[in-house]
Each structure stands twice: as structure tokens, then as C-alpha cells.
Scaffold this motif. Sequence first.
Motif, PDB file in Angstrom:
ATOM      1  N   GLY A 198       3.478  10.734  -9.133  1.00  0.00           N
ATOM      2  CA  GLY A 198       2.763  11.102 -10.354  1.00  0.00           C
ATOM      3  C   GLY A 198       2.041  12.432 -10.205  1.00  0.00           C
ATOM      4  O   GLY A 198       2.048  13.256 -11.129  1.00  0.00           O
ATOM      5  N   HIS A 199       1.438  12.656  -9.040  1.00  0.00           N
ATOM      6  CA  HIS A 199       0.770  13.936  -8.795  1.00  0.00           C
ATOM      7  C   HIS A 199       1.779  15.083  -8.759  1.00  0.00           C
ATOM      8  O   HIS A 199       1.493  16.184  -9.261  1.00  0.00           O
ATOM      9  N   HIS A 200       2.934  14.852  -8.174  1.00  0.00           N
ATOM     10  CA  HIS A 200       3.961  15.899  -8.132  1.00  0.00           C
ATOM     11  C   HIS A 200       4.438  16.248  -9.537  1.00  0.00           C
ATOM     12  O   HIS A 200       4.635  17.416  -9.856  1.00  0.00           O
ATOM     13  N   ARG A 201       4.626  15.237 -10.376  1.00  0.00           N
ATOM     14  CA  ARG A 201       5.039  15.503 -11.756  1.00  0.00           C
ATOM     15  C   ARG A 201       3.968  16.284 -12.503  1.00  0.00           C
ATOM     16  O   ARG A 201       4.266  17.213 -13.244  1.00  0.00           O
ATOM     17  N   HIS A 202       2.710  15.898 -12.316  1.00  0.00           N
ATOM     18  CA  HIS A 202       1.616  16.597 -12.978  1.00  0.00           C
ATOM     19  C   HIS A 202       1.547  18.047 -12.497  1.00  0.00           C
ATOM     20  O   HIS A 202       1.355  18.964 -13.305  1.00  0.00           O
ATOM     21  N   LEU A 203       1.693  18.249 -11.201  1.00  0.00           N
ATOM     22  CA  LEU A 203       1.661  19.598 -10.640  1.00  0.00           C
ATOM     23  C   LEU A 203       2.814  20.438 -11.172  1.00  0.00           C
ATOM     24  O   LEU A 203       2.623  21.608 -11.536  1.00  0.00           O
ATOM     25  N   ALA A 204       4.005  19.871 -11.254  1.00  0.00           N
ATOM     26  CA  ALA A 204       5.152  20.606 -11.789  1.00  0.00           C
ATOM     27  C   ALA A 204       4.918  20.970 -13.254  1.00  0.00           C
ATOM     28  O   ALA A 204       5.246  22.086 -13.687  1.00  0.00           O
ATOM     29  N   HIS A 205       4.334  20.052 -14.018  1.00  0.00           N
ATOM     30  CA  HIS A 205       4.036  20.335 -15.425  1.00  0.00           C
ATOM     31  C   HIS A 205       3.027  21.466 -15.547  1.00  0.00           C
ATOM     32  O   HIS A 205       3.198  22.386 -16.355  1.00  0.00           O
ATOM     33  N   GLU A 206       1.968  21.418 -14.748  1.00  0.00           N
ATOM     34  CA  GLU A 206       0.938  22.455 -14.803  1.00  0.00           C
ATOM     35  C   GLU A 206       1.494  23.812 -14.378  1.00  0.00           C
ATOM     36  O   GLU A 206       1.149  24.837 -14.964  1.00  0.00           O
ATOM     37  N   MET A 207       2.340  23.822 -13.363  1.00  0.00           N
ATOM     38  CA  MET A 207       2.935  25.085 -12.923  1.00  0.00           C
ATOM     39  C   MET A 207       3.847  25.666 -14.001  1.00  0.00           C
ATOM     40  O   MET A 207       3.833  26.869 -14.256  1.00  0.00           O
TER      41      MET A 207
ATOM     42  N   SER B 171       0.833  -1.204   0.000  1.00  0.00           N
ATOM     43  CA  SER B 171       0.000   0.000   0.000  1.00  0.00           C
ATOM     44  C   SER B 171       0.870   1.258   0.000  1.00  0.00           C
ATOM     45  O   SER B 171       0.590   2.221  -0.710  1.00  0.00           O
ATOM     46  N   PHE B 172       1.927   1.255   0.786  1.00  0.00           N
ATOM     47  CA  PHE B 172       2.841   2.400   0.821  1.00  0.00           C
ATOM     48  C   PHE B 172       3.507   2.611  -0.528  1.00  0.00           C
ATOM     49  O   PHE B 172       3.624   3.738  -1.001  1.00  0.00           O
ATOM     50  N   ALA B 173       3.961   1.528  -1.160  1.00  0.00           N
ATOM     51  CA  ALA B 173       4.631   1.647  -2.458  1.00  0.00           C
ATOM     52  C   ALA B 173       3.677   2.202  -3.514  1.00  0.00           C
ATOM     53  O   ALA B 173       4.059   3.067  -4.315  1.00  0.00           O
ATOM     54  N   LEU B 174       2.446   1.725  -3.537  1.00  0.00           N
ATOM     55  CA  LEU B 174       1.470   2.228  -4.506  1.00  0.00           C
ATOM     56  C   LEU B 174       1.120   3.684  -4.240  1.00  0.00           C
ATOM     57  O   LEU B 174       0.989   4.483  -5.176  1.00  0.00           O
ATOM     58  N   SER B 175       0.993   4.050  -2.980  1.00  0.00           N
ATOM     59  CA  SER B 175       0.686   5.436  -2.634  1.00  0.00           C
ATOM     60  C   SER B 175       1.847   6.355  -2.992  1.00  0.00           C
ATOM     61  O   SER B 175       1.644   7.461  -3.495  1.00  0.00           O
ATOM     62  N   ALA B 176       3.069   5.914  -2.730  1.00  0.00           N
ATOM     63  CA  ALA B 176       4.238   6.731  -3.052  1.00  0.00           C
ATOM     64  C   ALA B 176       4.333   6.955  -4.559  1.00  0.00           C
ATOM     65  O   ALA B 176       4.664   8.053  -5.015  1.00  0.00           O
TER      66      ALA B 176
END
Length: 86
Positions: free
Chosen positions: A35-44, A25-30
Motif C-alpha cells: 500500500g505504501h509503494h502504491r501511494h508513493l508511486a501515485h505521489e511521484m 504478521s508478515f502477511a499484514l506487513s507485506a
Amino acid sequence: MILKRQIVIFLGFLSVFLIGATLLSFALSADRVEGHHRHLAHEMGLTFFKQLVLTRLWNALHNGVYVPVTDLIAPTRIWTARFATW
């Protein structure tokens, strides 16, 4: 004695299973967080780029606000021609 040993073995397997499930569960969440951090960096980055484009367009449409217009320094014709319909 045998029942006690079976209980200990069962609890050991249960503990290993729960620890494994927790680590999975930790590995999947990490991975999802990354992925969310990459998406956020792309959007910014995209938003920052669009802001720069709009700032340059506004500046070009207003005949160079920050630099005086002279014979040597003129507004960018590409920007004023491309976005004249705005």
C-alpha cells in the motif's frame, strides 16, 4: 513419562502458534508495504505531472523559450490566458 509427553505436546502447539503469528504478521506487513509503494508511486506520478504543467506554463508565459516565435509558431494562448493571473 506422561509429563514429558505433555511438555512435548505443549511445545509443539506453542511452536505452531508462534509460527502462525509470525506468518500473519508478515502477511499484514507485506500488505501495508505494498500500500505504501502504491501511494508513493501515485505521489511521484502526480508530482511529475505537476512539474510538466508548470514547465509548460513557464514556457508559454515566456513566449516560447525553446522555439523561436514566428508567424507559424506562436505561444499557446490557452496557457497564457488561463494562468495570466499568476
